[in-house]
Scaffold this active site. Structure first.
Site, PDB file in Angstrom:
ATOM      1  CG  ASP A 295      28.080  26.632  72.289  1.00  0.00           C
ATOM      2  OD1 ASP A 295      28.956  26.598  71.390  1.00  0.00           O
ATOM      3  OD2 ASP A 295      26.901  26.305  72.072  1.00  0.00           O
TER       4      ASP A 295
HETATM    5  C1  NOJ Z   1      28.232  26.648  68.593  1.00  0.00           C
HETATM    6  C2  NOJ Z   1      27.242  25.543  68.760  1.00  0.00           C
HETATM    7  O1  NOJ Z   1      26.190  25.954  69.617  1.00  0.00           O
HETATM    8  C3  NOJ Z   1      27.838  24.259  69.314  1.00  0.00           C
HETATM    9  O2  NOJ Z   1      26.873  23.248  69.244  1.00  0.00           O
HETATM   10  C4  NOJ Z   1      29.075  23.884  68.567  1.00  0.00           C
HETATM   11  O3  NOJ Z   1      29.598  22.686  69.087  1.00  0.00           O
HETATM   12  C5  NOJ Z   1      30.079  25.005  68.686  1.00  0.00           C
HETATM   13  N1  NOJ Z   1      29.518  26.211  68.082  1.00  0.00           N
HETATM   14  C6  NOJ Z   1      31.416  24.668  68.016  1.00  0.00           C
HETATM   15  O4  NOJ Z   1      31.288  24.595  66.670  1.00  0.00           O
END
Ligand code: NOJ
Length: 749
Positions: A295
């Site tokens: 993430d």
């Molecule tokens: C953080 C989020 O937790 C995740 O779900 C997302 O895909 C990513 N950012 C990318 O935007």
């Protein structure tokens, strides 16, 4: 070229003749291809260490949208040219993706195509209902269609990969990200996970209308203590395996090409450094051959977690755990070279990560056509096509859940003379798109007011906002009351703003925010019939509203077609058919409250003091999981179990008779729950194992049979092995988790 939408519909017909979980497993999971593996061998053999690391590094493109919008900075262009990045996120549009891809495949030495990722969560340019709302359809075909349309749109804009579906089980509605998933139940969550993967990836990843799915957030991100985002998760391995992991496995079985490691820790080990999660379970037990992305900065966050002392150690832990691609932390970029040189990361480990990423680029057809047939013409034809908008309206109306309908106030007559549409969400273009609506245009939202006006052009439709969603200002309430007094019926749109749910948007209170409860109270006091139309991204605590108002419609955030979809239900052109994907508490203090809890040694009995309950509120939820009314009523009778003793390798088959006892046609969602009465580990009081949607005309009776393989009764034992334990089981068949006919059967070895 054939219009994308009719192609996808044809595809749906092929894919969806039956959507039960067992059947979703086959068909779309890609086979390992020796040809692709040979090609990868020779590519890897020709790469420098820097270029290999480049494939593992993903940067944000800063929401660049090409020549007319934001521009990606030159530093990123240079990184692409130097082979220092294999993937970008947040770059949107056929022209900008084409331009950057051209640099990768023509100007970089290795000429490896870039992978463009984006959070396509519930629509792209056509915005569908938020995922929690889509789960409320309990309709896998509808959810698959939504993902298929979103994929076709995103793919036409140069996107190859979505960071979806989010398949996190959420038992605590304070957690804002409950909006992005399918609610509290493992079985429903697994059905929805598989449907979304099928929809995004289509029949074959190399189809230019397909985008690669990413099951996230692996794992148990929704188990955050107190429902506070990013918080600690401390759960038993049995709970992890039996409650949180099955939707991930369902996504994998449906062919999901990637997984995203979650931000949280589980039992002391952050997921982004967890060899147990990323290798032992995902690769060794489940045989996953796609890749895992972190993430956003989750590798770097191993440091504040207190799991790594330096970025280098974070990178070492993450890659050795099995995390292939680093989203934005720079830990891989800055440290992998020296880690490999020092022998802390084996060259073979690095090569495996590169291989997994290249494998997915091959499966997407990027080596055959790095542009995946994207042209501005195709993009223009695809985005917000009439068929896509119609699909969004169909899915939206299926997501609506009727919670209360005293004296059959709904459906409303189309001849009603004066309607007051009141509330801060009644003519609101911004919030109905919900969280993570990506490149949506909120001007395309059909508000409730627009929808009502279109549905009943002959009626007089008055409007007053009454108050804001949040804040303390009550100045508009008296004007709203004045409007309400002139009307025959009041539609009161209340709830949350779109930014009260989603990432980093946990709430400590589930009541209506701001002064909306006062507005509801004041409008109700006029004595006029009030329909509360809720728009929100999570279950709310609605005791007061439910006690007073005659009708409540839960509409979540339905996306662009909000107003039309709600009007379809309000005026009876569509009979509500949604069911709750999560329990609605009476008060916030009851959470976490979920239907498949354990019984305890002193099960709640509100008339007995020393039982597991609160003093000041009943033990039951206000509306249980699976609940939802429609414009008719159904009676369940004659539960019969085909064989009261079944072998652990056989199936359990349960039949009931269902009758439409009302005066309108309607759909019932017949739900089958099971309880394992005695186990070597205690078992939940109920677990959903199957359901079937049945449509009946007034007076019509049918028999409904639901069968489940006895292997679905398995759970993870003390030795971490899944098994079905012989013994007695209770089965419930009914309209929700709080009701149902009861039977018993025995499983023997
Ligand atoms: C953080 C989020 O937790 C995740 O779900 C997302 O895909 C990513 N950012 C990318 O935007």
């Amino acid at each position: 070229m054939k219009p994308i939408f009719s192609a996808s519909l044809a595809l749906l017909l092929i894919l969806n003749s039956n959507l039960s979980l067992t059947q979703t497993a086959g068909g779309v999971k890609p086979a390992h291809s020796p040809d692709i593996e040979h090609s990868i061998d020779s590519i890897i053999a020709g790469l420098t260490l820097q270029e290999k690391i480049g494939q593992l590094v993903q940067y944000s493109g800063g929401w660049s949208t090409g020549p007319t919008g934001r521009r990606i900075n030159d530093e990123k262009r240079t990184l692409i040219k130097e082979g220092k990045t294999g993937s970008l996120l947040n770059v949107i549009g056929s022209s900008v993706t084409h331009e950057l891809q051209k640099i990768a495949v023509e100007e970089s030495r290795a000429k490896i195509p870039l992978l463009f990722g984006l959070d396509v969560i519930h629509g792209f340019k056509t915005t569908f209902p938020i995922p929690l709302a889509e789960a409320a359809t309990w309709d896998a075909e509808a959810v698959e269609l939504s993902a298929r349309v979103s994929a076709a749109e995103a793919a036409s804009s140069g996107i190859h990969w979505t960071f979806a579906p989010m398949v996190d089980i959420a038992r605590d509605p304070r957690w804002g990200r409950i909006a992005e998933g399918s609610g509290e139940d493992t079985y429903l969550g697994s059905v929805m996970a598989a449907a979304r993967v099928r929809g995004f990836q289509g029949r074959n990843l190399s189809d230019p209308t397909a985008i690669m799915a990413c099951a996230k957030h692996y794992a148990a991100y929704g188990g955050a203590e107190g429902g506070r985002d990013y918080n600690t998760v401390d759960i038993s391995e049995q709970t992890l395996r039996d409650v949180y992991l099955p939707p991930f496995k369902a996504a994998l079985d449906a062919g999901a090409g990637t997984f995203m490691a979650s931000f949280n820790e589980i039992n002391g080990v952050p997921s982004s450094g967890s060899h147990f999660l990323l290798t032992t379970i995902l690769r060794d037990e489940w045989g996953f051959d796609g890749f895992v992305v972190s993430d956003w900065n989750s590798i770097g966050e191993l440091i504040p977690h207190g799991y790594a002392g330096t970025p280098a150690r974070a990178a070492e832990l993450a890659i050795n755990a099995g995390l292939d691609m680093d989203m934005e932390s720079r830990c891989y970029r800055d440290n992998l070279e020296s880690l490999v040189t020092q022998g802390k990361v084996r060259a073979a480990t690095l090569d495996s990560a590169v291989r997994r990423i290249l494998r997915m680029k091959f499966r997407l057809g990027l080596f055959a056509d790095p542009y995946r047939a994207c042209t501005p013409e195709r993009e223009a034809k695809t985005l917000r096509s009439a068929a896509n908008i119609e699909a969004a309206r169909n899915v939206a109306r299926k997501a609506i859940v009727l919670l209360k309908n005293e004296h059959s106030l709904l459906p409303l007559s189309k001849n009603v003379k004066t309607i007051a549409v009141i509330g801060p969400l009644a003519n609101n273009h911004r919030d109905p798109v919900g969280t993570w609506a990506g490149p949506t245009d909120t001007n395309n939202v059909v508000t409730l007011l627009d929808g009502v006006r279109a549905a009943v052009p002959a009626s007089r439709v008055l409007f007053a906002p009454g108050c804001a969603i949040d804040g303390t200002d009550t100045a508009g309430i008296s004007a709203a009351v004045g409007v309400a007094r002139q009307a025959d019926v009041i539609l009161l749109a209340a709830g949350e703003s779109e930014d009260m749910s989603g990432e980093a948007r946990s709430r400590s209170s589930l009541e209506l925010p701001g002064r909306q409860a006062d507005l509801v109270q004041a409008v109700h006091a006029t004595g006029k019939p009030v329909v509360l139309v809720l728009m929100n991204g999570r279950p709310l605590a609605l005791s007061r509203e439910a006690a007073n108002l005659p009708a409540i419609l839960e509409t979540w955030f339905l996306g662009h077609e909000t107003g039309h979809a709600i009007a379809d239900v309000l005026f009876g052109s569509y009979a509500p058919s949604g069911r709750l994907p999560a329990s609605f508490p009476r008060v916030t203090g009851q959470v976490p409250i979920y239907y498949n809890h354990k019984n305890t040694g002193r099960p709640a009995d509100d008339s007995v003091h020393f039982t597991s309950r609160y003093l000041d509120v009943p033990s039951t939820p206000l509306y249980p999981f699976g609940f939802g009314l429609t414009y008719t009523s159904f009676a369940y009778a004659d539960l019969a179990i085909a064989s009261p003793r079944v072998k652990a390798t056989d199936s359990v088959s349960v039949r009931i008779t269902l009758k439409n006892t009302g005066s309108r046609g309607g759909e019932e969602v017949v739900q089958l729950y099971v309880r394992d009465e005695v186990g070597s580990l205690t078992r939940p009081v109920r677990e959903l194992k199957a359901y079937r949607r049945v449509r009946l005309e007034p007076g019509q009776t049918t028999s409904v049979t639901l069968s489940i393989p006895a292997t679905d009764l398995a759970f993870t034992g003390v030795d971490m092995r899944r098994r079905v334990e012989p013994g007695m089981f209770t089965v419930y068949v009914g309209p929700n988790a709080g009701e149902g006919l009861v039977g018993r059967f025995e499983v023997f070895e």
